[in-house]
Write a protein that holds these residues in place. Structure first.
Motif, short mmCIF file in Angstrom:
data_model
loop_
_atom_site.label_atom_id
_atom_site.label_comp_id
_atom_site.label_asym_id
_atom_site.label_seq_id
_atom_site.Cartn_x
_atom_site.Cartn_y
_atom_site.Cartn_z
N PRO A 38 0.83 -1.21 0.00
CA PRO A 38 0.00 0.00 0.00
C PRO A 38 0.86 1.26 0.00
N THR A 39 0.35 2.30 -0.63
CA THR A 39 1.05 3.57 -0.65
C THR A 39 0.95 4.25 0.71
N PHE A 40 1.76 5.30 0.91
CA PHE A 40 1.74 6.02 2.18
C PHE A 40 0.37 6.63 2.45
N ALA A 41 -0.24 7.19 1.40
CA ALA A 41 -1.57 7.78 1.56
C ALA A 41 -2.59 6.73 1.98
N GLU A 42 -2.48 5.55 1.41
CA GLU A 42 -3.40 4.48 1.78
C GLU A 42 -3.17 4.03 3.22
N GLU A 43 -1.90 4.00 3.66
CA GLU A 43 -1.59 3.65 5.05
C GLU A 43 -2.19 4.67 6.01
N VAL A 44 -2.06 5.97 5.66
CA VAL A 44 -2.61 7.03 6.52
C VAL A 44 -4.12 6.91 6.59
N LYS A 45 -4.75 6.66 5.45
CA LYS A 45 -6.21 6.53 5.41
C LYS A 45 -6.69 5.36 6.24
N ASP A 46 -5.91 4.27 6.22
CA ASP A 46 -6.29 3.10 6.99
C ASP A 46 -6.04 3.30 8.48
N ALA A 47 -4.97 4.03 8.81
CA ALA A 47 -4.59 4.21 10.22
C ALA A 47 -5.45 5.26 10.91
N VAL A 48 -5.78 6.33 10.18
CA VAL A 48 -6.52 7.44 10.78
C VAL A 48 -7.96 7.40 10.27
N ARG A 49 -8.82 6.83 11.05
CA ARG A 49 -10.23 6.74 10.68
C ARG A 49 -10.91 8.10 10.87
N PRO A 50 -12.01 8.33 10.15
CA PRO A 50 -12.71 9.62 10.29
C PRO A 50 -13.09 9.93 11.74
N ARG A 51 -13.52 8.92 12.48
CA ARG A 51 -13.90 9.16 13.88
C ARG A 51 -12.70 9.60 14.70
N SER A 52 -11.55 8.95 14.46
CA SER A 52 -10.33 9.33 15.19
C SER A 52 -9.92 10.75 14.82
N ALA A 53 -10.03 11.08 13.54
CA ALA A 53 -9.66 12.43 13.11
C ALA A 53 -10.55 13.48 13.78
N LEU A 54 -11.83 13.20 13.89
CA LEU A 54 -12.74 14.14 14.55
C LEU A 54 -12.41 14.29 16.03
N LEU A 55 -12.06 13.17 16.67
CA LEU A 55 -11.68 13.25 18.08
C LEU A 55 -10.42 14.07 18.27
N VAL A 56 -9.45 13.91 17.39
CA VAL A 56 -8.21 14.70 17.48
C VAL A 56 -8.52 16.18 17.29
N LEU A 57 -9.38 16.49 16.33
CA LEU A 57 -9.77 17.89 16.12
C LEU A 57 -10.49 18.44 17.35
N GLY A 58 -11.31 17.59 17.98
CA GLY A 58 -11.98 18.02 19.20
C GLY A 58 -11.00 18.32 20.32
N VAL A 59 -9.99 17.47 20.47
CA VAL A 59 -8.95 17.71 21.48
C VAL A 59 -8.18 18.98 21.17
N LEU A 60 -7.90 19.20 19.88
CA LEU A 60 -7.22 20.44 19.46
C LEU A 60 -8.04 21.66 19.87
N ALA A 61 -9.35 21.59 19.63
CA ALA A 61 -10.22 22.71 20.01
C ALA A 61 -10.22 22.92 21.53
N LEU A 62 -10.24 21.82 22.29
CA LEU A 62 -10.20 21.95 23.75
C LEU A 62 -8.91 22.61 24.21
N GLY A 63 -7.79 22.26 23.56
CA GLY A 63 -6.51 22.87 23.92
C GLY A 63 -6.52 24.37 23.68
N VAL A 64 -7.06 24.79 22.54
CA VAL A 64 -7.13 26.22 22.24
C VAL A 64 -8.05 26.93 23.23
N LEU A 65 -9.18 26.31 23.54
CA LEU A 65 -10.11 26.90 24.49
C LEU A 65 -9.50 26.98 25.89
#
Length: 350
Positions: A10-37
């Motif tokens: 698999p290509t690097f992009a495919e590895e990233v897509k498989d490793a970082v699920r949409p739900r995980s990405a949303l949770l990380v963004l949520g944590v980022l927002a909490l840090g800024v707040l």
């Protein structure tokens, strides 16, 4: 083609897509927002503390009129909310009842007394000494500070009550979060919700007792009733944990983040701990008394330094959070069970 002749990996992009699920990405963004707040909330509350409308009494000699009251009330920036009092004894009583933060007792000569209570928040005492001292100097008068409720020697700047409440709040939502990680964020049925709440209740009583013993008899960091602090701690821990359960019941794991937002990001800077309410900007001053850390910190200081006075309102706030968290936790568990039963009844039978 790989050197072994197999299919290409698999290509690097495919590895990233498989490793970082949409739900995980949303949770990380949520944590980022909490840090800024987190940064915005703490910096916004603490970066430039200014006294504003500090409840302040003024006692003038017989026949002195209210000219001094008007002068202090009209100071630039409105640091004082001055009101006339009949006597030094009335001023003392209102300070000890936590109705005002300080009082100026004007003498017949050129020497006045500034009555304060550093046990209610040393930064407010410092602000009063500065504001009143400058106002008196402009009038060619001298003022002597009398601390009616001094901070305990082991309680640096009167912050021990705030640290105690923060520890209890952290213990409350960590307990709820651990139970969620171990057995699922949303309880499967009403019985499990009740078991979680009972477990939290036992845990709250234990952590309340241990916190009160450590802060009082062990460290000598706070005076006052150890029993009173114990039951305050049990209520703070339970309220925080029950609210966390309720948020988890509504939103799953994301509910833990909502607890952090309400209790840590909004609650701690507005609690009146590092800077009491009269030194906080309007937004934090307004929300603080309605949140668990603010109500808890006020009550802890009252138990420690003021004989348990002026705690009815804050205890009602804590009780309301505990009751709301309990009811919503049970309600969400019933609703979830009902949805699951409907889904099972509608599923095709094989």
């Amino acid at each position: 083609m790989s050197s072994s002749g197999g299919a290409p990996g698999p290509t690097f992009a495919e590895e990233v897509k498989d490793a970082v699920r949409p739900r995980s990405a949303l949770l990380v963004l949520g944590v980022l927002a909490l840090g800024v707040l987190f940064i915005a909330s703490y910096a916004g509350a603490f970066h430039e503390p200014k006294p504003r409308d500090i409840a302040f009494g003024v006692v003038t000699p017989p026949g002195g009129g209210d000219r001094l009251v008007r002068q202090l009330d009209a100071l630039p920036g409105s640091p004082l909310d001055a009101r006339p009092l009949a006597s030094a004894e009335e001023a003392r009583q209102q300070i000890e009842d936590r109705k005002i933060y300080g009082a100026l007792v004007a003498g017949p000569g050129a020497a006045d007394r500034l009555l304060v209570a550093s046990g209610g928040g040393a930064p407010v005492t410092d602000a009063l000494e500065e504001v009143v001292g400058q106002a008196e100097a402009r009038q060619g008068r001298q003022v002597r500070t009398v601390d009616l409720v001094p901070v305990e020697r082991g309680d640096a700047r009167g912050l021990s009550s705030f640290y105690l409440i923060v520890g209890w709040c952290v213990g409350g939502y960590l307990c709820a979060a651990i139970l969620a990680v171990s057995y699922g964020a949303r309880p499967a049925n009403l019985r499990r919700a009740v078991i979680r709440l009972l477990t939290l209740a036992v845990y709250s009583v234990l952590l309340g007792l241990l916190g009160a013993v450590v802060i009082g008899p062990v460290l000598g960091a706070m005076p006052g009733s150890t029993v009173g602090l114990w039951w305050l701690g049990a209520l703070v821990v339970f309220a925080t944990g029950a609210v966390t359960f309720a948020f988890q019941g509504a939103l799953g794991v994301i509910g833990i983040g909502l607890t952090v937002l309400v209790v840590v990001i909004a609650g701690n800077p507005s609690a009146g701990g590092a800077y009491p309410y009269p030194l906080l900007p309007p937004f934090w001053r307004d929300i603080g008394p309605a949140l668990i850390p603010g109500a808890g910190t006020w009550t802890a200081r009252s138990i420690g330094y003021f004989g348990g006075r002026a705690i009815t309102g804050p205890l009602l706030v804590l009780g309301a959070w505990a009751l709301a968290g309990t009811v919503l936790t049970l309600l969400f568990s019933v609703l979830r069970l009902g949805r699951r039963m409907v889904e099972e009844s509608e599923a095709p039978q094989l």
